[in-house]
Every structure is written in C-alpha cells, then in structure tokens.
Design a protein around this motif. Structure first.
Motif, PDB file in Angstrom:
ATOM      1  N   LEU A   1       0.843  -1.206   0.000  1.00  0.00           N
ATOM      2  CA  LEU A   1       0.000   0.000   0.000  1.00  0.00           C
ATOM      3  C   LEU A   1       0.877   1.255   0.000  1.00  0.00           C
ATOM      4  N   GLU A   2       1.900   1.261   0.846  1.00  0.00           N
ATOM      5  CA  GLU A   2       2.786   2.437   0.954  1.00  0.00           C
ATOM      6  C   GLU A   2       3.439   2.775  -0.381  1.00  0.00           C
TER       7      GLU A   2
ATOM      8  N   ASN B   1       2.269   1.857  -3.386  1.00  0.00           N
ATOM      9  CA  ASN B   1       1.279   1.849  -4.475  1.00  0.00           C
ATOM     10  C   ASN B   1       1.349   0.632  -5.402  1.00  0.00           C
ATOM     11  N   TYR B   2       1.735  -0.519  -4.848  1.00  0.00           N
ATOM     12  CA  TYR B   2       1.669  -1.755  -5.640  1.00  0.00           C
ATOM     13  C   TYR B   2       0.232  -2.273  -5.673  1.00  0.00           C
ATOM     14  N   VAL B   3      -0.574  -1.904  -4.652  1.00  0.00           N
ATOM     15  CA  VAL B   3      -1.981  -2.310  -4.604  1.00  0.00           C
ATOM     16  C   VAL B   3      -2.827  -1.109  -4.200  1.00  0.00           C
ATOM     17  N   THR B   4      -4.118  -1.215  -4.507  1.00  0.00           N
ATOM     18  CA  THR B   4      -5.036  -0.143  -4.115  1.00  0.00           C
ATOM     19  C   THR B   4      -5.791  -0.588  -2.858  1.00  0.00           C
ATOM     20  N   GLU B   5      -6.411   0.400  -2.196  1.00  0.00           N
ATOM     21  CA  GLU B   5      -7.226   0.092  -0.999  1.00  0.00           C
ATOM     22  C   GLU B   5      -8.323  -0.914  -1.359  1.00  0.00           C
ATOM     23  N   SER B   6      -8.892  -0.784  -2.558  1.00  0.00           N
ATOM     24  CA  SER B   6     -10.007  -1.685  -2.906  1.00  0.00           C
ATOM     25  C   SER B   6      -9.499  -3.110  -3.168  1.00  0.00           C
ATOM     26  N   GLN B   7      -8.285  -3.245  -3.694  1.00  0.00           N
ATOM     27  CA  GLN B   7      -7.709  -4.604  -3.851  1.00  0.00           C
ATOM     28  C   GLN B   7      -7.464  -5.233  -2.470  1.00  0.00           C
TER      29      GLN B   7
ATOM     30  N   GLU C   1      -9.077  -4.542   0.216  1.00  0.00           N
ATOM     31  CA  GLU C   1     -10.392  -4.870   0.785  1.00  0.00           C
ATOM     32  C   GLU C   1     -10.892  -6.216   0.253  1.00  0.00           C
TER      33      GLU C   1
END
Ligand SMILES: O=P(O)(O)OC[C@H]1O[C@H](OP(=O)(O)OP(=O)(O)O)[C@H](O)[C@@H]1O
Ligand SMILES: O=C(O)c1cc(=O)[nH]c(=O)[nH]1
Length: 213
Positions: free
Chosen positions: A188-189, A191-197, A199
């Motif tokens: 997350l830090e 930006n390899y994944v999004t908050e929705s991924q 979730e």
C-alpha cells in the motif's frame, strides 16, 4: 541495524520489486494444499536477484545464529527451501541436506538427500508457509530418521491460524523474516496495490480454505 519490523517490510519490498507477488482474483492460483487463492508469492524469483537473495541469506543466518546457536546442520524443504538453505548453510559453514516430499523412485530411493547424523540438532529452512503441511511433513521424516529438529525458519508466512495450530501440534518453533501483514502494508505504501484490492483480499482471508470453491 534494522529492527524486526523494518526487516519484515524490507523483505516485502524486495519481493515486490522482484515482482514475486502476483494478484489474480479472477483466475485464482491453486496452492499446494489444494486451496484456491487470489494471491501468490513466488519467493523462488528472489534467487535471480543477487542483492535480494544475499539480504535474505544474511537475515536468515543472523536469525539462526541468534535463536539456534547450537544447530549442527541446515536442512532445506524441497524444492523452495533448497537453494536458499544451501546459501545459508554455506554462510554459517554448516553441513546441508534437503528433504524430498516423497522418497525418490529410482537411484538410491532417498527422501533425505545429503548426510545427517542421528541425534544431530538441525534447523529447517522453508521458503514459504501457508498451512505448514509441506514443511511439517519434513519434520516427521527427520524425526523418524532420528534427527533432532531444533526449529524452522522461513522467508514468508501468510500467518494463518491453521498453520500456527499445525506447528503447535507438532511442537515445532517457527520464525519468519517476512509476512502477509508486512507485505500488504508495504504494498500500500508503495502503491503496488489499491485500498479496494486490499479490501477484496480481506474477504479471502476470512475463509481461505473455502474461498473460490
Ligand atoms: O504451507 P503449505 O500449505 O505446505 O504451502 C507452502 C509450500 O508450498 C510451496 O511449495 P510447492 O508445493 O509449490 O513446491 P515447490 O517448493 O517444489 O515449488 C512452498 O514452497 C511451500 O513448500
Ligand atoms: O501454498 C502454496 O502452495 C504457495 C503459496 C504461495 O503464495 N506461494 C507459493 O510458492 N506456494
């Protein structure tokens, strides 16, 4: 000197940089336990990056020297734990052996490859723990051969309760140098994944044994 939390996140960062982590919720991966999963962590690719494998090797060796100063050999779980295990054994100047999932069907018919002595305390090296099934099978094989399992170290664990229970049941101490929580925080830090991924991964983590079936 990095503290433990920094190390778990640094290794997660190195795995992310090596593109060892894959997400595929629509076309799930099948794990060795038979579980279906939206995520796969392919630690084997770390071997192709000298700086990454060296950092992992040194971190595992430091952990072994600190927590298991008396072990007399290093044992890798085939196949993921073989190369990294051999690198660590070399650094620690200890003998190395590895254990196959089943005895070889030709040649010497060995399941334990290499030479270990009865009663010798050994440390097992595994690349990754999901349920712990593969590596705990190795514990059984070694114990049946009269080898003393001092403990196990692994690069990464998903941190599932089933694995903790399985290790407890076999009375094996497990130490790891990175884990799922560190991976997600780092991903997350950077930006390899999004908050929705993240979730949607939470839904999988609630019941990973039945997800996707
Ligand atoms: O904790 P578990 O549920 O046992 O799953 C983890 C195991 O799965 C992977 O091995 P895999 O069976 O894919 O074989 P490999 O090591 O030969 O690639 C990994 O290297 C671990 O050994
Ligand atoms: O459980 C497995 O088989 C498994 C999961 C994973 O993320 N990576 C891996 O190499 N094996």
């Amino acid at each position: 000197m990095l503290n433990n939390e920094d190390i778990t996140k640094r290794i997660a960062e190195l795995l992310l940089e090596a593109q060892a982590i894959k997400l595929s919720p629509d076309k799930p991966f099948q794990w060795s336990s038979g579980w279906l999963s939206p995520i796969y962590c392919d630690n084997r690719v770390a071997l192709s990056y000298p700086d990454t494998r060296t950092f992992i090797k040194k971190t595992l060796a430091e952990l072994i020297k600190r927590e298991y100063p008396d072990v007399q050999a290093v044992v890798g779980v085939a196949t993921g734990g073989i190369a990294q295990g051999a690198l660590v054994a070399d650094l620690l100047e200890l003998p190395f052996a590895y254990v196959r999932p089943e005895p070889k069907k030709h040649g010497m018919g060995n399941q334990i490859e290499g030479r270990l002595e009865k009663g010798q305390p050994v440390i097992i090296i595994e690349d990754l723990i999901s349920t712990g099934g593969s590596s705990l099978k190795v514990v059984d094989v070694l114990r049946e051969a009269g080898i003393e399992v001092a403990g196990m170290v692994a690069i990464f664990t998903y941190g599932f309760e089933i694995a903790a229970n399985n290790f407890k049941e076999k009375n094996v101490k497990l130490s790891t140098i990175s884990n799922y929580n560190a991976l997600i925080e780092t991903a997350l830090e950077h930006n390899y994944v999004t908050e929705s991924q993240v979730e949607s991964l939470s839904a999988w983590r609630v019941a990973p044994d039945s997800w996707g079936k």
